[in-house]
Design a protein around this motif. Sequence first.
Motif, PDB file in Angstrom:
ATOM      1  N   GLY A 118      -0.645 -12.404   1.459  1.00 39.14           N
ATOM      2  CA  GLY A 118      -1.879 -11.658   1.609  1.00 39.14           C
ATOM      3  C   GLY A 118      -1.896 -10.797   2.853  1.00 39.14           C
ATOM      4  O   GLY A 118      -1.132 -10.947   3.771  1.00 39.14           O
ATOM      5  N   CYS A 119      -2.845  -9.869   2.855  1.00 44.99           N
ATOM      6  CA  CYS A 119      -3.041  -8.971   3.988  1.00 44.99           C
ATOM      7  C   CYS A 119      -4.290  -9.420   4.729  1.00 44.99           C
ATOM      8  O   CYS A 119      -5.330  -9.635   4.117  1.00 44.99           O
ATOM      9  N   SER A 120      -4.199  -9.589   6.025  1.00 44.37           N
ATOM     10  CA  SER A 120      -5.325 -10.097   6.795  1.00 44.37           C
ATOM     11  C   SER A 120      -6.141  -8.945   7.372  1.00 44.37           C
ATOM     12  O   SER A 120      -5.689  -7.817   7.470  1.00 44.37           O
ATOM     13  N   LYS A 121      -7.370  -9.272   7.781  1.00 47.28           N
ATOM     14  CA  LYS A 121      -8.203  -8.320   8.484  1.00 47.28           C
ATOM     15  C   LYS A 121      -7.562  -7.942   9.812  1.00 47.28           C
ATOM     16  O   LYS A 121      -6.794  -8.692  10.401  1.00 47.28           O
ATOM     17  N   ARG A 128      -8.471  -0.856   3.285  1.00 48.07           N
ATOM     18  CA  ARG A 128      -9.826  -1.392   3.367  1.00 48.07           C
ATOM     19  C   ARG A 128      -9.812  -2.873   3.725  1.00 48.07           C
ATOM     20  O   ARG A 128     -10.690  -3.354   4.438  1.00 48.07           O
ATOM     21  N   ASP A 129      -8.822  -3.605   3.236  1.00 51.45           N
ATOM     22  CA  ASP A 129      -8.704  -5.012   3.598  1.00 51.45           C
ATOM     23  C   ASP A 129      -8.603  -5.186   5.109  1.00 51.45           C
ATOM     24  O   ASP A 129      -9.210  -6.085   5.694  1.00 51.45           O
ATOM     25  N   GLN A 153      -6.512  -0.092  -1.255  1.00 51.35           N
ATOM     26  CA  GLN A 153      -6.892  -1.503  -1.276  1.00 51.35           C
ATOM     27  C   GLN A 153      -6.604  -2.187   0.059  1.00 51.35           C
ATOM     28  O   GLN A 153      -7.489  -2.838   0.648  1.00 51.35           O
ATOM     29  N   HIS A 154      -5.379  -2.035   0.556  1.00 52.78           N
ATOM     30  CA  HIS A 154      -4.987  -2.785   1.743  1.00 52.78           C
ATOM     31  C   HIS A 154      -5.520  -2.151   3.024  1.00 52.78           C
ATOM     32  O   HIS A 154      -5.765  -2.870   4.011  1.00 52.78           O
ATOM     33  N   ARG A 173       2.186  -6.093   4.519  1.00 55.66           N
ATOM     34  CA  ARG A 173       1.189  -5.084   4.178  1.00 55.66           C
ATOM     35  C   ARG A 173       0.479  -4.577   5.436  1.00 55.66           C
ATOM     36  O   ARG A 173       0.146  -3.396   5.545  1.00 55.66           O
TER      37      ARG A 173
END
Length: 308
Positions: A130-133, A234-235, A231-232, A194
Amino acid sequence: MLPTPTHMPQLDELSAIIAQNTSDDGVFETSIPRLSLIRFSRQTEPCQTLQHPALCIVVQGSKQVMLADEIYVYGPAKHLVVSVDLPVTGQIIEATPEKPYLCMRLDLDLPALGEMFMEITPATGEPAGGCSKGVCLADTSPQFLDSALRLLRLLASPEDIAYLAPLAERELMYRLLRGPQAHKVRRMLMPDSRLQQVTRAITWIRQNYAAPFSIEQVAAEARMSPSSLHQHFRDVTAMSPLQYQKQLRLQEARRLILTSAVDAATAAQRVGYDSPSQFSREYRRLFGAPPIQDVARLRQEPERFAET
């Protein structure tokens, strides 16, 4: 998480050191590379700024940081890690003359942190994928505060800083890589993650923010598809690439008006706006007042809008 009796001795000593090394309200650079101390004796107005990668540890008072519509509130039992350049709004929400807001901020040496990342075995049970904030908020352990103390104590012995500060900073970074948000910190250091791809997009936008661009162009720079970039991005940033560009433009325009004595129309043109009315409208939406009123307010009470 609230401070516990285990936290209090470290917090008291950290507060004393910061108070001794800050003569008034404001942000103070120290003789330790990349370390700043922050003190404010009253609540501040919301302040928009471009926050670079950093570790922020509050030892007294509290603050909130807003990333788009997301709000992060932290005080003495928590610390904040910013992993990429982010336009954020910061506001000190708990501070008095008797008990001022006190904070230490260490700008992250990402290459050195990356080297440590390659050396340290991940802790068992770390979440994967996953991609973190781009902003992480975590509990501050007594061990973490001990590491911070070893760094700040060096301010009392300047002759030791050149040799011992890198060691103390390395210990603090070790705690960061082994703490509750270690998996998020690690993601920002993985070469093919990411988050690293989004960082490439952010770097490109920062270098070219005054010119129009297409999403396809930014996606190519990030080595992502346009849909994946949306997507990423904005993530990580809680905004789209175009919204990110707009915030950079407006913050740079504000800086130009405030420090370079240019008028609003000239600043708008320099940062890429073709329409002065659109610039004024978007400036007011972000900063809460038209350029002339906003800058007059900044000049009248600069300490209330300082980067915190």
